[in-house]
Design a protein around this motif. Structure first.
Motif, PDB file in Angstrom:
ATOM      1  N   GLU A  24       4.968   5.774   2.937  1.00 46.08           N
ATOM      2  CA  GLU A  24       4.326   7.012   3.433  1.00 46.08           C
ATOM      3  C   GLU A  24       5.342   8.159   3.388  1.00 46.08           C
ATOM      4  O   GLU A  24       5.043   9.268   2.975  1.00 46.08           O
ATOM      5  CB  GLU A  24       3.816   6.795   4.862  1.00 46.08           C
ATOM      6  CG  GLU A  24       3.146   8.022   5.455  1.00 46.08           C
ATOM      7  CD  GLU A  24       2.795   7.842   6.933  1.00 46.08           C
ATOM      8  OE1 GLU A  24       3.134   6.795   7.522  1.00 46.08           O
ATOM      9  OE2 GLU A  24       2.196   8.782   7.490  1.00 46.08           O
ATOM     10  N   GLY A  29       0.840  -1.187   0.000  1.00 47.56           N
ATOM     11  CA  GLY A  29       0.000   0.000   0.000  1.00 47.56           C
ATOM     12  C   GLY A  29       0.881   1.245   0.000  1.00 47.56           C
ATOM     13  O   GLY A  29       1.972   1.246   0.579  1.00 47.56           O
ATOM     14  N   THR A  30       0.416   2.301  -0.690  1.00 49.91           N
ATOM     15  CA  THR A  30       1.241   3.500  -0.812  1.00 49.91           C
ATOM     16  C   THR A  30       0.414   4.743  -0.490  1.00 49.91           C
ATOM     17  O   THR A  30      -0.349   5.226  -1.336  1.00 49.91           O
ATOM     18  CB  THR A  30       1.843   3.581  -2.240  1.00 49.91           C
ATOM     19  OG1 THR A  30       2.618   2.394  -2.455  1.00 49.91           O
ATOM     20  CG2 THR A  30       2.738   4.793  -2.406  1.00 49.91           C
ATOM     21  N   PRO A  31       0.554   5.248   0.773  1.00 59.54           N
ATOM     22  CA  PRO A  31      -0.183   6.461   1.132  1.00 59.54           C
ATOM     23  C   PRO A  31       0.156   7.608   0.181  1.00 59.54           C
ATOM     24  O   PRO A  31       1.278   7.707  -0.294  1.00 59.54           O
ATOM     25  CB  PRO A  31       0.335   6.765   2.551  1.00 59.54           C
ATOM     26  CG  PRO A  31       0.824   5.456   3.074  1.00 59.54           C
ATOM     27  CD  PRO A  31       1.357   4.711   1.885  1.00 59.54           C
ATOM     28  N   VAL A  34       4.703  -0.087   4.077  1.00 59.74           N
ATOM     29  CA  VAL A  34       3.697   0.979   3.921  1.00 59.74           C
ATOM     30  C   VAL A  34       4.200   2.253   4.613  1.00 59.74           C
ATOM     31  O   VAL A  34       4.076   3.365   4.074  1.00 59.74           O
ATOM     32  CB  VAL A  34       2.328   0.534   4.496  1.00 59.74           C
ATOM     33  CG1 VAL A  34       1.318   1.676   4.455  1.00 59.74           C
ATOM     34  CG2 VAL A  34       1.787  -0.670   3.734  1.00 59.74           C
ATOM     35  N   ALA A  61      -2.580   6.134  -3.214  1.00 66.05           N
ATOM     36  CA  ALA A  61      -3.149   4.832  -2.833  1.00 66.05           C
ATOM     37  C   ALA A  61      -3.825   4.121  -4.002  1.00 66.05           C
ATOM     38  O   ALA A  61      -3.616   2.919  -4.210  1.00 66.05           O
ATOM     39  CB  ALA A  61      -4.142   5.031  -1.688  1.00 66.05           C
ATOM     40  N   ASN A  62      -4.625   4.866  -4.770  1.00 64.56           N
ATOM     41  CA  ASN A  62      -5.347   4.185  -5.848  1.00 64.56           C
ATOM     42  C   ASN A  62      -4.412   3.833  -7.007  1.00 64.56           C
ATOM     43  O   ASN A  62      -4.558   2.787  -7.624  1.00 64.56           O
ATOM     44  CB  ASN A  62      -6.514   5.063  -6.324  1.00 64.56           C
ATOM     45  CG  ASN A  62      -7.428   4.318  -7.286  1.00 64.56           C
ATOM     46  OD1 ASN A  62      -7.661   3.113  -7.115  1.00 64.56           O
ATOM     47  ND2 ASN A  62      -7.941   5.009  -8.282  1.00 64.56           N
TER      48      ASN A  62
END
Ligand SMILES: NC(=O)c1ccc[n+]([C@@H]2O[C@H](COP(=O)([O-])OP(=O)(O)OC[C@H]3O[C@@H](n4cnc5c(N)ncnc54)[C@H](OP(=O)(O)O)[C@@H]3O)[C@@H](O)[C@H]2O)c1
Length: 272
Positions: free
Chosen positions: A258, A157-159, A254, A162-163
């Motif tokens: 961030e 996941g990549t803050p 993650v 994210a999408n």
């Protein structure tokens, strides 16, 4: 970087005569088109803007005697995909490169839902449709290659993006699965997962990227990996970034992303 003569011959023998490339007018897709033209592939070049496609066509034709078809369509639209399929009928296609794609960044809930859905259509739905069509076509002819553009952000996941990262996780997972299914049918599938690359990408994604590679540093390693690996992390910097995170638990990755993506999007928060 340039392909060696041996590599050009290998690619042409396994994946010629024609290559279909989406996103062929800029960045990584353009670099792959240039390299494949030098290997003697005929090319179907796809992007939205006709003037840029014509520029690339003229440039490639000036240096080679290959045949080129240009298809100016928006791949996020179903008619765009139909037009690509129509344009390639009766053509000996052996290679699909799905490079058209873009990113978004910033806080997910502040983004435009319309843009996020459009990105999903370009990065995932269009790639799925073309991979399904050409996957069947290549399996029927018992030869072919498929290169799907994943990314370093596909692995966690990549803050603040994210999408976009989620679209690339989709691409990576699809590629890994179908690579196994299609291997026995003579079709090679490769997920190419670069880190930051200088191109039109960062402007459209509104990211300030540093330590970027150039398209010419990633194009040749991607083509050399086709038929030899399922995933390529092209360039030393990409390998360093991904391998150094390999032993970190997913929640830790993650956290690191961030920081990384937080830095790339800091200018957006400064404006507020
Ligand atoms: N650059 C990076 O740091 C990086 C890192 C990892 C992965 N990637 C992935 O690599 C791929 C290529 O990125 P890039 O850096 O080469 O980007 P780029 O320089 O912005 O090139 C994007 C290409 O896609 C075409 N395109 C965009 N939207 C389209 C649409 N709706 N329909 C048809 N064509 C469309 C563009 O032409 P038009 O504008 O004329 O349509 C252009 O030819 C993307 O999938 C990206 O997610 C990039």
């Amino acid at each position: 970087m340039k392909l060696s003569d041996k590599e050009k011959a290998r690619l042409k023998a396994k994946y010629g005569e024609w290559a279909v490339i989406t996103g062929a007018t800029s960045g990584i897709g353009l670099e792959l088109a240039v390299q494949l033209a030098s290997a003697g592939f005929n090319l179907v070049l796809i992007a939205r803007h006709l003037d840029k496609l014509q520029e690339v066509e003229n440039r490639l034709k000036a240096n080679t005697s290959i045949e080129i078809k240009i298809v100016n369509v928006d791949v996020s639209e179903a008619e765009g995909i139909d037009q690509i399929i129509e344009a390639t009928k009766g053509t000996k296609v052996g290679l699909l490169i799905a490079s058209a794609g873009y990113g978004t960044s910033g806080n997910f809930i502040d983004s435009s839902l319309h843009s996020e859905i459009n990105m999903l259509r370009v990065n995932c739905e269009a790639l799925l449709s073309l991979t399904h069509y050409f996957g069947q076509h290549f399996a029927n002819q018992s030869r072919g290659g498929i290169i799907l553009m994943s990314s370093m952000v596909a692995f966690q996941g990549t803050p603040f993006s994210a999408n976009y990262a989620a679209t690339k996780a989709y691409v990576q997972t699809l590629a890994e699965g179908i690579a196994v299914e299609l291997k026995s049918k003579g079709v090679d599938v490769l997920a190419a997962a670069p880190g930051p690359v200088e191109s039109g990408f960062s402007k459209r994604a509104n990211m300030k990227m540093s330590m970027s590679l150039t398209p010419s540093q990633v194009g040749v390693p991607i083509l050399e990996a086709l038929g030899r690996k399922t995933t390529v992390l092209p360039g030393l910097l990409t390998k360093f970034l991904v391998y150094s995170l390999r032993t970190v638990p997913r929640w830790g990755k993650v956290k690191i992303m961030e920081k990384v993506m937080g830095g790339m999007t800091e200018h957006q928060r400064k404006k507020l």
